[in-house]
Design a protein around this motif. Structure first.
Motif, PDB file in Angstrom:
ATOM      1  N   ARG A 173       0.835  -1.210   0.000  1.00 28.89           N
ATOM      2  CA  ARG A 173       0.000   0.000   0.000  1.00 28.89           C
ATOM      3  C   ARG A 173       0.865   1.254   0.000  1.00 28.89           C
ATOM      4  O   ARG A 173       0.522   2.250  -0.631  1.00 28.89           O
ATOM      5  N   ARG A 174       2.009   1.208   0.713  1.00 26.56           N
ATOM      6  CA  ARG A 174       2.931   2.345   0.746  1.00 26.56           C
ATOM      7  C   ARG A 174       4.349   1.846   0.493  1.00 26.56           C
ATOM      8  O   ARG A 174       4.777   0.867   1.119  1.00 26.56           O
ATOM      9  N   VAL A 175       5.052   2.514  -0.387  1.00 26.19           N
ATOM     10  CA  VAL A 175       6.424   2.131  -0.743  1.00 26.19           C
ATOM     11  C   VAL A 175       7.364   3.272  -0.381  1.00 26.19           C
ATOM     12  O   VAL A 175       7.139   4.430  -0.760  1.00 26.19           O
ATOM     13  N   THR A 176       8.412   2.931   0.345  1.00 26.07           N
ATOM     14  CA  THR A 176       9.491   3.860   0.648  1.00 26.07           C
ATOM     15  C   THR A 176      10.752   3.349  -0.025  1.00 26.07           C
ATOM     16  O   THR A 176      11.007   2.141  -0.025  1.00 26.07           O
ATOM     17  N   ALA A 177      11.533   4.257  -0.600  1.00 26.49           N
ATOM     18  CA  ALA A 177      12.782   3.868  -1.258  1.00 26.49           C
ATOM     19  C   ALA A 177      13.880   4.842  -0.861  1.00 26.49           C
ATOM     20  O   ALA A 177      13.647   6.055  -0.782  1.00 26.49           O
ATOM     21  N   THR A 178      15.059   4.306  -0.608  1.00 22.74           N
ATOM     22  CA  THR A 178      16.187   5.144  -0.217  1.00 22.74           C
ATOM     23  C   THR A 178      17.342   4.967  -1.196  1.00 22.74           C
ATOM     24  O   THR A 178      17.449   3.948  -1.876  1.00 22.74           O
ATOM     25  N   ASP A 179      18.205   5.964  -1.231  1.00 22.89           N
ATOM     26  CA  ASP A 179      19.460   5.839  -1.962  1.00 22.89           C
ATOM     27  C   ASP A 179      20.411   6.918  -1.467  1.00 22.89           C
ATOM     28  O   ASP A 179      19.975   8.024  -1.094  1.00 22.89           O
ATOM     29  N   VAL A 180      21.704   6.598  -1.482  1.00 21.74           N
ATOM     30  CA  VAL A 180      22.705   7.575  -1.071  1.00 21.74           C
ATOM     31  C   VAL A 180      22.915   8.635  -2.148  1.00 21.74           C
ATOM     32  O   VAL A 180      23.427   9.723  -1.879  1.00 21.74           O
ATOM     33  N   SER A 181      22.488   8.321  -3.372  1.00 24.33           N
ATOM     34  CA  SER A 181      22.719   9.196  -4.518  1.00 24.33           C
ATOM     35  C   SER A 181      21.488  10.033  -4.845  1.00 24.33           C
ATOM     36  O   SER A 181      20.415   9.497  -5.143  1.00 24.33           O
ATOM     37  N   GLU A 182      21.648  11.349  -4.833  1.00 25.96           N
ATOM     38  CA  GLU A 182      20.564  12.236  -5.241  1.00 25.96           C
ATOM     39  C   GLU A 182      20.216  12.006  -6.704  1.00 25.96           C
ATOM     40  O   GLU A 182      19.056  12.081  -7.109  1.00 25.96           O
ATOM     41  N   GLN A 197       3.063   5.507 -10.324  1.00 28.11           N
ATOM     42  CA  GLN A 197       3.216   5.134  -8.925  1.00 28.11           C
ATOM     43  C   GLN A 197       3.757   6.314  -8.128  1.00 28.11           C
ATOM     44  O   GLN A 197       4.366   7.227  -8.671  1.00 28.11           O
ATOM     45  N   ASP A 198       3.534   6.256  -6.818  1.00 28.53           N
ATOM     46  CA  ASP A 198       3.950   7.348  -5.934  1.00 28.53           C
ATOM     47  C   ASP A 198       4.699   6.739  -4.753  1.00 28.53           C
ATOM     48  O   ASP A 198       4.104   6.012  -3.952  1.00 28.53           O
ATOM     49  N   TRP A 199       6.009   6.992  -4.638  1.00 32.00           N
ATOM     50  CA  TRP A 199       6.825   6.436  -3.571  1.00 32.00           C
ATOM     51  C   TRP A 199       7.362   7.553  -2.684  1.00 32.00           C
ATOM     52  O   TRP A 199       7.597   8.673  -3.148  1.00 32.00           O
ATOM     53  N   GLU A 200       7.608   7.225  -1.438  1.00 38.13           N
ATOM     54  CA  GLU A 200       8.359   8.101  -0.553  1.00 38.13           C
ATOM     55  C   GLU A 200       9.843   7.859  -0.838  1.00 38.13           C
ATOM     56  O   GLU A 200      10.340   6.750  -0.653  1.00 38.13           O
ATOM     57  N   LEU A 201      10.549   8.885  -1.290  1.00 39.89           N
ATOM     58  CA  LEU A 201      11.960   8.764  -1.658  1.00 39.89           C
ATOM     59  C   LEU A 201      12.807   9.541  -0.656  1.00 39.89           C
ATOM     60  O   LEU A 201      12.583  10.742  -0.430  1.00 39.89           O
ATOM     61  N   LEU A 202      13.779   8.857  -0.046  1.00 43.40           N
ATOM     62  CA  LEU A 202      14.611   9.441   0.993  1.00 43.40           C
ATOM     63  C   LEU A 202      16.083   9.249   0.666  1.00 43.40           C
ATOM     64  O   LEU A 202      16.497   8.158   0.263  1.00 43.40           O
ATOM     65  N   ARG A 203      16.852  10.310   0.876  1.00 44.56           N
ATOM     66  CA  ARG A 203      18.274  10.219   0.589  1.00 44.56           C
ATOM     67  C   ARG A 203      19.061   9.880   1.852  1.00 44.56           C
ATOM     68  O   ARG A 203      18.814  10.437   2.925  1.00 44.56           O
ATOM     69  N   GLY A 204      20.014   8.959   1.714  1.00 46.43           N
ATOM     70  CA  GLY A 204      20.881   8.598   2.821  1.00 46.43           C
ATOM     71  C   GLY A 204      21.492   7.236   2.606  1.00 46.43           C
ATOM     72  O   GLY A 204      21.113   6.485   1.690  1.00 46.43           O
ATOM     73  N   ASP A 205      22.453   6.909   3.441  1.00 41.92           N
ATOM     74  CA  ASP A 205      23.201   5.665   3.306  1.00 41.92           C
ATOM     75  C   ASP A 205      22.423   4.502   3.907  1.00 41.92           C
ATOM     76  O   ASP A 205      22.187   4.464   5.119  1.00 41.92           O
ATOM     77  N   MET A 206      21.999   3.585   3.073  1.00 36.79           N
ATOM     78  CA  MET A 206      21.300   2.373   3.453  1.00 36.79           C
ATOM     79  C   MET A 206      20.146   2.657   4.427  1.00 36.79           C
ATOM     80  O   MET A 206      19.213   3.328   4.074  1.00 36.79           O
ATOM     81  N   VAL A 207      20.223   2.185   5.698  1.00 41.31           N
ATOM     82  CA  VAL A 207      19.062   2.274   6.583  1.00 41.31           C
ATOM     83  C   VAL A 207      18.964   3.605   7.323  1.00 41.31           C
ATOM     84  O   VAL A 207      17.955   3.870   7.996  1.00 41.31           O
TER      85      VAL A 207
END
Length: 489
Positions: A173-182, A197-207
């Protein structure tokens, strides 16, 4: 995003109107052209697209990596304005025309994935330090291995171009995705928007960007490449020394998962001279309280491994880089590097199950279904003591095969070795003795195991209680492998 929201809508319209989809391209190119493209042989595809209509132009630019006249490309991308396509890097000027500026790949039935153009398509041009991968072999491995329950929350760690998140969006229902690279997050945002699709995208190293949060399902294709910790390309290099990224993700998993949640990630691990690689990897999960199943799918020697990853980023002609990497392996007594899939589950049981093993045979796809079945079997086994196992009825796996090796002697054939082989599922094969063969052969779903063992005990002149005691672990192993299945009706 690479384009404005209106630009993404315009690009989607252009691709849809042209039928620039996997099926549309296959219909246009035919079997010969499609097969050739898979081998990077574009001759048949170019012949099939000589008329330069919208679809033909898009195929030539984004599939065959051709430079095409500006007017033709502008027409093919309309209603996306050419100025925005150029500004967003979708296409770029080259010679007297335009060529692909990104890897725009039709995927699945009606998806598109945007990534950087691969190194193989631009020989001699160094990859960006934040190069964003498209759909490669590792990506496909994780897609196939991922379990697909319907969940509330899902997390893609190190999303890159967003391929894993795209799949998560079909059952979370909700997808969050992270990456260290802008830069990667811009590609992922465009992939998401292009596919509605609509994801929550967050920048940072792994967790780090999701510290303190929990998810029902976590997947990750991390920068798992093993080495001295040098970082030149973020999609490949984690900055951790050796195989520490795999251990780090294992340690983070308990705080990432909801009760009953699952985490899966790809990993490399070192095989050190004089050490058992499986014991080394098993140590990653000590104290986590999680069920863990690690399956090793490939093993490479250091030279092949270094060659693979240097070629992957176009550095294969750098002898100093190769020597430094190989020297690091030598200094740490690394004789091989394993590649595989880590599947973890927060089951809540006081005694978690941890298995680390080789599974290099071909398996029946998708592997994710097989992994889900393995966890289900663990739940069934954990709910039963020896008496519970003896009270159950079992059926041999569908199509189970017996293979024998025998030697001709004075008295005829003498069986040396008997192997049970599964033609489906995980396709395990197990060498067995005559008693186990009789047990499996009698597993037709009609008798409880205790009654079946009583008959076997009488036939083999063995005390029933002794046979029952010995059979418990054997039956549990056969169930875990899927060689015999509990009858639940």
């Amino acid at each position: 995003m690479l384009l404005s929201p209106a630009g993404v809508d315009a690009l989607r319209t252009a691709l849809t109107l042209a039928r620039f989809t996997a099926n549309g391209i296959a219909d246009r190119l035919g079997p010969q052209g499609t097969g050739g493209v898979a081998r990077n042989d574009y001759r048949a595809a170019l012949r099939a697209t000589e008329d330069r209509d919208r679809l033909a132009t898009l195929i030539r630019v984004f599939i065959c990596d051709q430079t095409e006249p500006e007017a033709a490309v502008a027409d093919a991308l309309a209603p996306l304005a050419l100025d925005e396509a150029l500004a967003g890097g979708i296409v770029e000027r080259h010679g007297d025309g335009l060529r692909a500026g990104v890897d725009l790949e039709p995927y699945g039935d009606d998806w598109w994935v945007l990534a950087d153009v691969p190194a193989s398509a631009r020989p001699g041009r160094p990859l960006h330090a934040e190069h964003v991968l498209g759909i490669g072999g590792a990506t496909q491995t994780l897609i196939s291995a991922a379990v697909r329950p319907v969940v509330d929350t899902a997390l893609d760690l190190g999303t890159g171009s967003g391929v894993q998140a795209l799949h998560l969006g079909t059952h979370a229902r909700r997808v969050t995705a992270t990456d260290v690279s802008e830069r990667a997050l811009r590609f992922a945002a465009t992939t998401a928007a292009l596919n509605g699709q609509d994801w929550e995208l967050l920048r940072g190293d792994m967790v780090a960007p999701v510290a303190g949060r929990r998810f029902d399902l976590v997947v990750s294709n991390p920068p798992f490449v093993v080495g001295p910790g040098t970082t030149t390309h973020v999609y490949r290099d984690s900055g951790r020394v050796g195989d520490a990224i795999g251990a780090e993700l294992a340690a983070a998993a308990p705080d990432l998962l909801t009760e009953g949640g699952t985490m899966q990630y790809l990993a490399n691990w070192v095989h050190v001279t004089g050490e058992d690689w499986a014991e080394r990897v098993t140590g990653w999960f000590a104290g986590t309280g999680l069920d863990a199943w690690v399956i090793q799918r490939e093993v490479a020697d250091p030279m092949a491994y270094v060659n693979l990853w240097l070629t992957d980023v176009g550095e294969s002609a750098d002898p100093q880089r190769m020597a430094a990497w190989l020297d690091w392996f030598d200094a740490h007594k690394v004789e091989a590097i394993g590649f595989g899939i880590v599947s973890l589950r927060r089951s809540g049981h006081a005694q978690p199950v941890v298995r680390v093993e080789d599974l290099r045979q071909r398996v029946e796809p998708p592997l994710g279904d097989r992994i889900g079945e393995w966890f289900t079997r663990q739940d069934w086994l954990r709910a039963r003591d020896t008496e519970g196992l003896l009270a159950a009825r079992y059926r041999a796996a569908e199509g189970l095969q017996l293979r024998q090796e025998a030697t001709m002697g004075d008295d005829g054939w003498a069986v040396d070795r008997q192997v049970l082989a599964m033609p489906r599922g995980l396709r395990w094969s197990e060498e067995i003795d005559p008693l186990v063969l009789a047990l499996v052969g009698g597993a037709d779903g009609r008798l409880p195991l205790r009654d079946q063992l009583s008959l076997l005990a009488a036939a083999h002149d063995v005390a029933p209680d002794e046979l029952a005691e010995a059979a418990g672990p054997i039956v549990a192993h056969l169930v875990e492998r899927g060689i015999i299945e509990p009858v639940t009706d």
